[in-house]
Motif scaffolding. Structure first.
Motif, PDB file in Angstrom:
ATOM      1  N   PRO A 277       0.358  -1.460   0.211  1.00 50.62           N
ATOM      2  CA  PRO A 277       0.180  -0.080   0.028  1.00 50.62           C
ATOM      3  C   PRO A 277       0.639   0.805  -0.230  1.00 50.62           C
ATOM      4  O   PRO A 277       2.453   1.243   0.709  1.00 50.62           O
ATOM      5  CB  PRO A 277      -0.671  -0.246   1.285  1.00 50.62           C
ATOM      6  CG  PRO A 277      -0.201  -1.245   2.379  1.00 50.62           C
ATOM      7  CD  PRO A 277       0.978  -1.845   1.214  1.00 50.62           C
ATOM      8  N   THR A 278      -0.088   2.770  -0.159  1.00 50.99           N
ATOM      9  CA  THR A 278       1.114   3.385  -0.275  1.00 50.99           C
ATOM     10  C   THR A 278       0.621   4.207   0.889  1.00 50.99           C
ATOM     11  O   THR A 278       0.009   3.482   1.562  1.00 50.99           O
ATOM     12  CB  THR A 278       0.494   4.645  -1.533  1.00 50.99           C
ATOM     13  OG1 THR A 278      -1.146   4.877  -0.953  1.00 50.99           O
ATOM     14  CG2 THR A 278       0.642   3.951  -2.657  1.00 50.99           C
ATOM     15  N   ALA A 279       1.279   5.021   0.906  1.00 49.71           N
ATOM     16  CA  ALA A 279       1.769   5.568   2.635  1.00 49.71           C
ATOM     17  C   ALA A 279      -0.015   6.214   2.419  1.00 49.71           C
ATOM     18  O   ALA A 279      -0.865   6.463   3.936  1.00 49.71           O
ATOM     19  CB  ALA A 279       2.603   6.860   2.188  1.00 49.71           C
ATOM     20  N   ASP A 280      -1.256   6.566   1.822  1.00 46.52           N
ATOM     21  CA  ASP A 280      -2.020   7.360   2.026  1.00 46.52           C
ATOM     22  C   ASP A 280      -3.105   6.092   2.596  1.00 46.52           C
ATOM     23  O   ASP A 280      -3.766   6.240   3.068  1.00 46.52           O
ATOM     24  CB  ASP A 280      -2.130   8.142   0.887  1.00 46.52           C
ATOM     25  CG  ASP A 280      -2.115   9.349   0.785  1.00 46.52           C
ATOM     26  OD1 ASP A 280      -1.660   9.650   1.928  1.00 46.52           O
ATOM     27  OD2 ASP A 280      -2.049  10.497  -0.642  1.00 46.52           O
ATOM     28  N   GLU A 281      -2.658   4.982   1.266  1.00 44.83           N
ATOM     29  CA  GLU A 281      -3.617   3.490   1.585  1.00 44.83           C
ATOM     30  C   GLU A 281      -2.826   3.028   2.976  1.00 44.83           C
ATOM     31  O   GLU A 281      -3.905   2.816   3.647  1.00 44.83           O
ATOM     32  CB  GLU A 281      -3.318   2.567   1.225  1.00 44.83           C
ATOM     33  CG  GLU A 281      -4.307   3.072  -0.289  1.00 44.83           C
ATOM     34  CD  GLU A 281      -3.237   2.331  -1.595  1.00 44.83           C
ATOM     35  OE1 GLU A 281      -3.722   2.611  -3.540  1.00 44.83           O
ATOM     36  OE2 GLU A 281      -2.470   1.257  -2.003  1.00 44.83           O
ATOM     37  N   GLU A 305     -12.857  -6.733  -5.358  1.00 52.51           N
ATOM     38  CA  GLU A 305     -11.795  -6.962  -5.513  1.00 52.51           C
ATOM     39  C   GLU A 305     -11.099  -5.027  -6.433  1.00 52.51           C
ATOM     40  O   GLU A 305     -11.546  -4.727  -6.579  1.00 52.51           O
ATOM     41  CB  GLU A 305     -11.852  -6.597  -6.882  1.00 52.51           C
ATOM     42  CG  GLU A 305     -12.800  -8.807  -7.090  1.00 52.51           C
ATOM     43  CD  GLU A 305     -12.183  -9.979  -6.749  1.00 52.51           C
ATOM     44  OE1 GLU A 305     -10.568  -9.993  -6.031  1.00 52.51           O
ATOM     45  OE2 GLU A 305     -12.447 -10.964  -6.393  1.00 52.51           O
ATOM     46  N   GLY A 306      -9.436  -5.195  -6.992  1.00 56.54           N
ATOM     47  CA  GLY A 306      -8.610  -4.771  -7.131  1.00 56.54           C
ATOM     48  C   GLY A 306      -8.918  -2.634  -6.946  1.00 56.54           C
ATOM     49  O   GLY A 306      -8.228  -2.543  -5.756  1.00 56.54           O
ATOM     50  N   GLU A 307     -10.021  -2.646  -8.748  1.00 58.23           N
ATOM     51  CA  GLU A 307      -9.699  -1.286  -7.994  1.00 58.23           C
ATOM     52  C   GLU A 307     -10.510  -0.501  -7.321  1.00 58.23           C
ATOM     53  O   GLU A 307     -11.032   0.969  -6.812  1.00 58.23           O
ATOM     54  CB  GLU A 307     -10.488  -0.649 -10.024  1.00 58.23           C
ATOM     55  CG  GLU A 307      -9.354  -0.475 -10.820  1.00 58.23           C
ATOM     56  CD  GLU A 307      -8.233   0.429 -10.075  1.00 58.23           C
ATOM     57  OE1 GLU A 307      -8.607   1.525  -9.275  1.00 58.23           O
ATOM     58  OE2 GLU A 307      -7.069  -0.395  -9.945  1.00 58.23           O
ATOM     59  N   ALA A 308     -12.394  -1.843  -7.027  1.00 58.66           N
ATOM     60  CA  ALA A 308     -12.769  -1.436  -5.769  1.00 58.66           C
ATOM     61  C   ALA A 308     -12.769  -1.378  -4.172  1.00 58.66           C
ATOM     62  O   ALA A 308     -12.486  -0.481  -3.822  1.00 58.66           O
ATOM     63  CB  ALA A 308     -13.778  -2.125  -5.999  1.00 58.66           C
ATOM     64  N   LEU A 309     -11.659  -1.761  -3.998  1.00 63.70           N
ATOM     65  CA  LEU A 309     -10.736  -1.656  -3.024  1.00 63.70           C
ATOM     66  C   LEU A 309      -9.927  -0.705  -3.073  1.00 63.70           C
ATOM     67  O   LEU A 309      -9.952   0.270  -1.985  1.00 63.70           O
ATOM     68  CB  LEU A 309      -9.710  -3.269  -2.600  1.00 63.70           C
ATOM     69  CG  LEU A 309      -8.760  -3.457  -1.460  1.00 63.70           C
ATOM     70  CD1 LEU A 309      -9.976  -2.703   0.045  1.00 63.70           C
ATOM     71  CD2 LEU A 309      -8.027  -4.701  -1.740  1.00 63.70           C
ATOM     72  N   VAL A 310      -9.022  -0.381  -4.171  1.00 60.67           N
ATOM     73  CA  VAL A 310      -8.677   1.129  -4.183  1.00 60.67           C
ATOM     74  C   VAL A 310      -8.993   2.110  -3.604  1.00 60.67           C
ATOM     75  O   VAL A 310      -9.316   3.231  -2.416  1.00 60.67           O
ATOM     76  CB  VAL A 310      -7.839   1.394  -5.599  1.00 60.67           C
ATOM     77  CG1 VAL A 310      -7.133   2.906  -5.780  1.00 60.67           C
ATOM     78  CG2 VAL A 310      -6.358   0.298  -4.845  1.00 60.67           C
ATOM     79  N   ARG A 311     -10.695   2.658  -4.254  1.00 57.61           N
ATOM     80  CA  ARG A 311     -11.180   3.267  -4.375  1.00 57.61           C
ATOM     81  C   ARG A 311     -11.934   3.084  -2.777  1.00 57.61           C
ATOM     82  O   ARG A 311     -12.362   4.338  -2.464  1.00 57.61           O
ATOM     83  CB  ARG A 311     -12.722   2.778  -5.139  1.00 57.61           C
ATOM     84  CG  ARG A 311     -12.486   3.245  -6.749  1.00 57.61           C
ATOM     85  CD  ARG A 311     -14.097   3.373  -7.802  1.00 57.61           C
ATOM     86  NE  ARG A 311     -14.312   2.679  -7.048  1.00 57.61           N
ATOM     87  CZ  ARG A 311     -14.062   1.452  -8.211  1.00 57.61           C
ATOM     88  NH1 ARG A 311     -13.490   1.225  -9.129  1.00 57.61           N
ATOM     89  NH2 ARG A 311     -15.144   0.181  -8.128  1.00 57.61           N
ATOM     90  N   TRP A 312     -12.345   1.980  -2.242  1.00 57.94           N
ATOM     91  CA  TRP A 312     -13.146   1.761  -0.858  1.00 57.94           C
ATOM     92  C   TRP A 312     -11.945   2.770  -0.410  1.00 57.94           C
ATOM     93  O   TRP A 312     -12.461   3.581   0.933  1.00 57.94           O
ATOM     94  CB  TRP A 312     -13.113   0.801  -0.359  1.00 57.94           C
ATOM     95  CG  TRP A 312     -13.338   0.567   0.678  1.00 57.94           C
ATOM     96  CD1 TRP A 312     -15.139   0.919   1.068  1.00 57.94           C
ATOM     97  CD2 TRP A 312     -12.978  -0.172   2.292  1.00 57.94           C
ATOM     98  NE1 TRP A 312     -15.216   0.407   2.689  1.00 57.94           N
ATOM     99  CE2 TRP A 312     -14.008   0.282   3.303  1.00 57.94           C
ATOM    100  CE3 TRP A 312     -11.998  -0.313   2.893  1.00 57.94           C
ATOM    101  CZ2 TRP A 312     -13.132  -0.640   4.685  1.00 57.94           C
ATOM    102  CZ3 TRP A 312     -10.902  -0.733   3.486  1.00 57.94           C
ATOM    103  CH2 TRP A 312     -12.112  -0.274   4.384  1.00 57.94           C
TER     104      TRP A 312
END
Length: 320
Positions: A277-281, A305-312
């Motif tokens: 994960p990035t620092a923000d994530e 999944e994937g982008e849905a997790l990043v968006r969340w």
């Protein structure tokens, strides 16, 4: 729950008979048929695995859910999963009766006061007779080491660090039993991984993880360091000076548990997305775990999944 959920599901799949025998009443002939591998996707949520059984020659399905704590959302989630599972079984054999299903929630931490043996999710109107779903509650963290041993399997020994009466002496015996009872070095490594992950949860504040690491290392001569998940934990702990005692007293109780859980959640993210994960994530994961509990974050990490997790992770945090 992060690595805890992954580890426990993996062990359960390796020893389905040991899992089932803990929940089928004594005196009944039980045969494991296999796992229900059907998946029904709805709002990007994934169906947990369920076990097909023959109990006294009759088909049965056992659904076991591992959860960090019995939070308010758990009955909703079990009801939702039960609906998915029922649908999957009905679509799998159109026209055939759906086998009886029993759901069990295995709880790893929570309040000290005894949890009830059953939970429920009522869907009836207020004032009307009950309709909805009931499930069994197995609060393993409220059991004793002896009770877990009595289940007769190394699968249940991995929960010993959660037991209310866990001690270094008792865990030393548990490590020896796992060493003797595992089928091969690879299985011992998996069992010890689960044992250390449970020790990181530490619901009673026993603070036995360091001693447990030393016990296993002494018994297995470096096996843990060659095990990916636990090897990373040991190296990171040594880098911080935890095992040398330099940080002794700085991390205690809930704070230490939260740090360990945050580490595991970060690793689970990496497994799901394919990168760290990035620092923000990472900050969002930790803040969400603190605001709403690790259970909600684990569900998202496992279900989205994937982008849905990043968006969340980028959305504003809504306290539960």
């Amino acid at each position: 729950m992060g690595d805890a959920d992954i580890t426990l599901r993996h062990l359960a799949r390796r020893r389905p008979g040991d899992l089932a025998r803990a929940f089928v009443p004594e005196g009944h002939r039980t045969e494991v048929v296999g796992w229900v591998d059907s998946q029904v996707t709805n709002i990007e949520r994934r169906l947990d695995k369920a076990l097909r059984l023959q109990v006294d020659g009759e088909p049965r399905v056992l659904h076991v859910e591992f959860c960090f704590a019995l939070r308010d959302a758990v009955p909703d989630r079990v009801l939702e999963y039960l609906g998915f599972l029922f649908t999957a079984l009905r679509l799998e054999a159109p026209g055939a009766p759906v086998p009886p299903i029993e759901s069990v929630v295995v709880v790893l931490s929570g309040r000290k006061r005894r949890l009830r043996a059953t939970g429920q999710r009522c869907t009836a109107w207020p004032g009307r007779p009950f309709s909805g779903m009931r499930f069994r509650v197995d609060a393993v963290y409220q059991r004793t080491v002896a009770e877990l041993r009595a289940r007769g399997s190394v699968l249940w020994l991995v929960f010993a660090p959660l037991a209310r009466d866990a001690t270094a002496a008792a865990l030393r015996e548990v490590v020896a039993e796992i060493h003797a009872g595992a089928k091969a070095a690879a299985e011992r490594a998996e069992l010890y991984t689960a044992l250390l992950v449970m020790a990181a949860i530490d619901p009673w504040g026993h603070n036995l993880r360091k001693e447990l690491i030393d016990m296993v290392e002494d018994k297995e001569e470096g096996l843990l360091r060659r095990t990916p998940i636990i090897g990373e934990m040991i190296i990171e702990a040594e880098r911080r000076g935890e095992l040398r005692g330099e940080l002794r007293g700085e991390l205690r109780g809930e704070e230490r548990a939260q740090e360990a859980i945050a580490e595991l959640l970060g690793r689970l993210f990496a497994r799901r997305i394919g990168r760290r994960p990035t620092a923000d994530e990472a900050r969002s994961i930790l803040e969400r775990a603190r605001a709403n509990g690790p259970g909600e974050v684990t569900d998202a990490l496992l279900d989205l999944e994937g982008e849905a997790l990043v968006r969340w992770l980028a959305e504003p945090i809504r306290p539960s």
